[in-house]
Design an enzyme around this catalytic site. Structure first.
Site, PDB file in Angstrom:
ATOM      1  N   ASN A  29      32.241  32.558  30.642  1.00  0.00           N
ATOM      2  CA  ASN A  29      31.805  32.000  31.991  1.00  0.00           C
ATOM      3  C   ASN A  29      30.469  32.107  32.525  1.00  0.00           C
ATOM      4  O   ASN A  29      30.214  31.843  33.705  1.00  0.00           O
ATOM      5  CB  ASN A  29      33.020  32.633  32.815  1.00  0.00           C
ATOM      6  CG  ASN A  29      34.326  32.093  32.735  1.00  0.00           C
ATOM      7  OD1 ASN A  29      34.511  30.885  32.014  1.00  0.00           O
ATOM      8  ND2 ASN A  29      35.267  32.771  33.054  1.00  0.00           N
ATOM      9  N   CYS A  53      42.811  25.798  32.634  1.00  0.00           N
ATOM     10  CA  CYS A  53      44.061  26.156  32.720  1.00  0.00           C
ATOM     11  C   CYS A  53      45.132  25.947  33.713  1.00  0.00           C
ATOM     12  O   CYS A  53      44.702  25.928  34.947  1.00  0.00           O
ATOM     13  CB  CYS A  53      43.970  27.876  32.766  1.00  0.00           C
ATOM     14  SG  CYS A  53      43.199  28.503  31.345  1.00  0.00           S
ATOM     15  N   ASP A 111      41.212  37.240  36.142  1.00  0.00           N
ATOM     16  CA  ASP A 111      41.192  37.065  34.834  1.00  0.00           C
ATOM     17  C   ASP A 111      41.865  38.165  33.836  1.00  0.00           C
ATOM     18  O   ASP A 111      41.785  38.296  32.718  1.00  0.00           O
ATOM     19  CB  ASP A 111      39.662  36.569  34.074  1.00  0.00           C
ATOM     20  CG  ASP A 111      39.531  35.226  34.758  1.00  0.00           C
ATOM     21  OD1 ASP A 111      40.328  34.323  35.211  1.00  0.00           O
ATOM     22  OD2 ASP A 111      38.225  34.793  34.667  1.00  0.00           O
TER      23      ASP A 111
HETATM   24  N1  EPU Z   1      39.018  26.602  45.200  1.00  0.00           N
HETATM   25  C1  EPU Z   1      39.132  25.617  46.425  1.00  0.00           C
HETATM   26  N2  EPU Z   1      38.354  24.624  46.395  1.00  0.00           N
HETATM   27  C2  EPU Z   1      37.331  24.477  45.735  1.00  0.00           C
HETATM   28  C3  EPU Z   1      37.282  25.511  44.718  1.00  0.00           C
HETATM   29  C4  EPU Z   1      37.742  26.571  44.684  1.00  0.00           C
HETATM   30  O1  EPU Z   1      40.366  25.604  46.940  1.00  0.00           O
HETATM   31  O2  EPU Z   1      36.394  23.688  45.925  1.00  0.00           O
HETATM   32  C5  EPU Z   1      40.094  27.673  45.447  1.00  0.00           C
HETATM   33  C6  EPU Z   1      40.906  27.747  43.704  1.00  0.00           C
HETATM   34  O3  EPU Z   1      41.940  26.808  43.663  1.00  0.00           O
HETATM   35  C7  EPU Z   1      40.911  29.251  43.733  1.00  0.00           C
HETATM   36  C8  EPU Z   1      39.895  29.747  44.549  1.00  0.00           C
HETATM   37  O4  EPU Z   1      39.296  28.786  45.469  1.00  0.00           O
HETATM   38  O5  EPU Z   1      42.516  29.299  44.371  1.00  0.00           O
HETATM   39  C9  EPU Z   1      38.984  30.381  43.615  1.00  0.00           C
HETATM   40  O6  EPU Z   1      38.540  29.443  42.514  1.00  0.00           O
HETATM   41  P1  EPU Z   1      37.017  29.355  41.928  1.00  0.00           P
HETATM   42  O7  EPU Z   1      36.587  27.980  42.309  1.00  0.00           O
HETATM   43  O8  EPU Z   1      36.256  30.787  42.065  1.00  0.00           O
HETATM   44  O9  EPU Z   1      37.599  29.394  40.505  1.00  0.00           O
HETATM   45  P2  EPU Z   1      36.724  28.660  39.349  1.00  0.00           P
HETATM   46  O10 EPU Z   1      35.307  28.562  39.485  1.00  0.00           O
HETATM   47  O11 EPU Z   1      37.506  27.385  38.917  1.00  0.00           O
HETATM   48  C10 EPU Z   1      36.244  30.455  37.548  1.00  0.00           C
HETATM   49  C11 EPU Z   1      36.347  31.062  36.272  1.00  0.00           C
HETATM   50  C12 EPU Z   1      37.802  31.399  36.058  1.00  0.00           C
HETATM   51  C13 EPU Z   1      38.210  32.606  37.120  1.00  0.00           C
HETATM   52  C14 EPU Z   1      37.776  32.100  38.467  1.00  0.00           C
HETATM   53  C15 EPU Z   1      38.032  33.245  39.352  1.00  0.00           C
HETATM   54  C16 EPU Z   1      34.966  29.415  35.025  1.00  0.00           C
HETATM   55  C17 EPU Z   1      34.554  28.468  34.091  1.00  0.00           C
HETATM   56  N3  EPU Z   1      36.013  29.860  35.528  1.00  0.00           N
HETATM   57  O12 EPU Z   1      36.964  29.479  38.006  1.00  0.00           O
HETATM   58  O13 EPU Z   1      37.947  31.743  34.726  1.00  0.00           O
HETATM   59  O14 EPU Z   1      39.514  33.004  37.114  1.00  0.00           O
HETATM   60  O15 EPU Z   1      36.490  31.692  38.486  1.00  0.00           O
HETATM   61  O16 EPU Z   1      37.155  34.326  39.037  1.00  0.00           O
HETATM   62  O17 EPU Z   1      33.610  30.247  35.404  1.00  0.00           O
HETATM   63  C18 EPU Z   1      38.990  32.220  32.690  1.00  0.00           C
HETATM   64  O18 EPU Z   1      37.864  32.216  32.286  1.00  0.00           O
HETATM   65  O19 EPU Z   1      40.342  32.289  32.357  1.00  0.00           O
HETATM   66  C19 EPU Z   1      39.259  31.389  33.978  1.00  0.00           C
HETATM   67  C20 EPU Z   1      40.273  30.880  34.660  1.00  0.00           C
END
Ligand code: EPU
Length: 432
Positions: free
Chosen positions: A36, A129, A321
């Site tokens: 990530n 995922c 995670d």
């Molecule tokens: N959310 C919103 N609106 C947005 C963005 C996010 O409602 O515009 C919500 C999401 O639905 C969730 C929360 O905010 O409920 C947090 O989501 P976030 O955007 O932080 O997650 P992400 O950026 O999509 C990254 C990692 C994930 C990790 C999460 C939380 C990457 C590529 N992915 O996802 O990693 O779980 O942050 O730490 O960086 C994994 O590696 O297995 C994985 C899923």
């Protein structure tokens, strides 16, 4: 066939993992670069002429991202043996193809990379995922705040920054990791001072911040506020080498394994500072974690593991995670445990697979109640997402009898050489 496609095919051909029970693990394992962190850094390669990434994790998600970079016009050179990749040259397309983007969530980071580099991007909604609805409203709200036109056409999102874009003084409605990263990437293209509020402070976000500092952008953080000062384009560094930080989730996965089987297990090339919440919960559960240096720990199996309560939260809280891997461990701890998932609304699918192995888990909404059992038994189970697959690997190693995990592509998306690392520790696991 060229090297990139060859690597993708060689990982992609595996369907399942066979795991035999393992009595104990004595040995050492080295943690790879963080998936990530690598993903936003790959998107950031669009902002410079020539970038070499060291400690680069070769796994499916990063390989898909490299393929996207090639389709956007970048040249890509791979050095898998040296864990190094070089990305150089110009951008010839601003459209991220749907087939590749739908394979992994990190593809949304090309939105920020392209906006920062050339002010426009056509991206599909990301895949990844199935752990909740995972909207990107905050990413788009930020672009609109800068004055961008956002249109939805034929399954793609088209974003155009009108010049001159307004300043990025923006507050996120919620804490989002890739949302914060996309905002940072976009701002690289907009000279001046900007403020981002309510940002994510995950180590992977701060790794991108460090990279941007190397490029010549001044970023200061005050709590959850970031001040970003972007100099004129000509002053930014165009060629650089950058080292990806260790993967704290892979490290945490091995720490949990060590807590169950370590005699002891030595885990190297991690960053202890990024693992505070994980080590705290392991210790509470009765696992002895001996910190040997800032980058090396040894973990001794907990003779009597105790049930504990966990609630996931943005960093520095307990990482979502790591929740699945702890659930596998707590399934065989003495007493009851409670896990509350606060980040994603649907991230307990592994609980139902662990039940097939004899775990006693009741899921109610975002809460899982785990009553420890004496032992798990091997079974045929299915990986439902990346971290779920890691929890099943852990469960398979401690179970009595053989386990087969179907759908193992999820594991290969996010863990580099997990099968080889486990084999190196004496575990009998085979990809089929
Ligand atoms: N959310 C919103 N609106 C947005 C963005 C996010 O409602 O515009 C919500 C999401 O639905 C969730 C929360 O905010 O409920 C947090 O989501 P976030 O955007 O932080 O997650 P992400 O950026 O999509 C990254 C990692 C994930 C990790 C999460 C939380 C990457 C590529 N992915 O996802 O990693 O779980 O942050 O730490 O960086 C994994 O590696 O297995 C994985 C899923």
């Amino acid at each position: 066939m060229e090297v990139l496609d060859h690597l993708i095919n060689s990982y992609g051909r595996f369907k399942r993992l066979l795991i035999k029970p393992c009595g104990g693990i004595k040995g050492e394992v080295s943690v790879s670069g963080a998936k990530n962190s690598a993903l936003p850094l790959l998107a950031a390669s669009l902002l410079v002429e020539d970038l070499t990434l060291e400690n680069f994790p070769f796994l499916l998600d990063t390989l898909y991202a490299l393929k996207i970079l090639k389709l956007l016009g970048k040249e890509v050179e791979l050095f898998p043996d040296r864990k190094r990749v070089r990305i150089y040259g110009g951008i010839t397309s601003t459209k991220v193809p749907l087939e590749l983007a739908s394979l992994f969530r990190g593809s949304i980071l090309f939105l920020g990379g392209l906006l920062g580099a050339v002010g426009k991007a056509i991206v599909p909604p990301p895949g990844g995922c199935p752990i909740g609805s995972r909207p990107i409203d905050q990413h788009l709200k930020f672009a609109e705040h800068l004055g961008a036109d956002v249109d939805f056409e034929n399954g793609y999102i088209s974003v155009n920054l009108k010049a001159p874009a307004s300043r990025g003084d923006f507050s996120f409605d919620l804490i989002t990791v890739t949302g914060t990263e996309n905002a940072l990437l976009t701002l690289v293209g907009i000279e001046g001072e900007h403020t981002l509020r309510n940002v994510a402070l995950e180590p992977e976000v701060l790794d991108l911040v460090n990279f941007l500092r190397e490029v010549g952008i001044n970023v200061e953080t005050y709590g959850r506020t970031m001040k970003i000062e972007v100099p004129p384009k000509g002053k930014l560094k165009r060629r650089l080498t950058y080292r990806v930080i260790p993967d704290r989730i892979e490290a945490g996965t091995f720490l949990v394994l060590g807590g169950l089987l370590g005699e002891p297990l030595r885990v190297k090339n991690l960053n202890v500072d990024n693992l505070g919440a994980v080590i705290e919960k392991l210790t509470l559960s009765g696992v002895r974690v001996n910190v040997l240096s800032p980058s090396e720990v040894e973990v001794f199996r907990g003779e009597t593991l105790r049930g504990i309560d966990i609630e996931t939260a943005p960093y520095p809280g307990f990482p979502t995670d790591m929740q699945a891997q702890f659930m596998a461990m707590l399934s065989v701890a003495r007493g009851n445990s409670v896990i509350v998932e606060r980040i994603f609304e649907n991230r307990f699918k592994h609980a139902f697979e662990l039940q097939k192995m004899g775990a006693n888990i009741a899921v109610k909404g975002n809460t899982a109640l785990i009553e420890g059992v004496e032992s798990l038994k091997g079974a045929k189970v299915k990986a439902t997402d990346l971290r779920a697959s890691a929890s099943l690997v852990i469960a398979g190693l401690i179970a009595r009898g053989e386990t087969v995990i179907e759908n193992i592509g999820h594991l290969l998306r996010g863990y580099e050489d997990m099968d080889k690392k486990l084999q190196g520790l004496g575990c009998e696991v085979v990809l089929l």
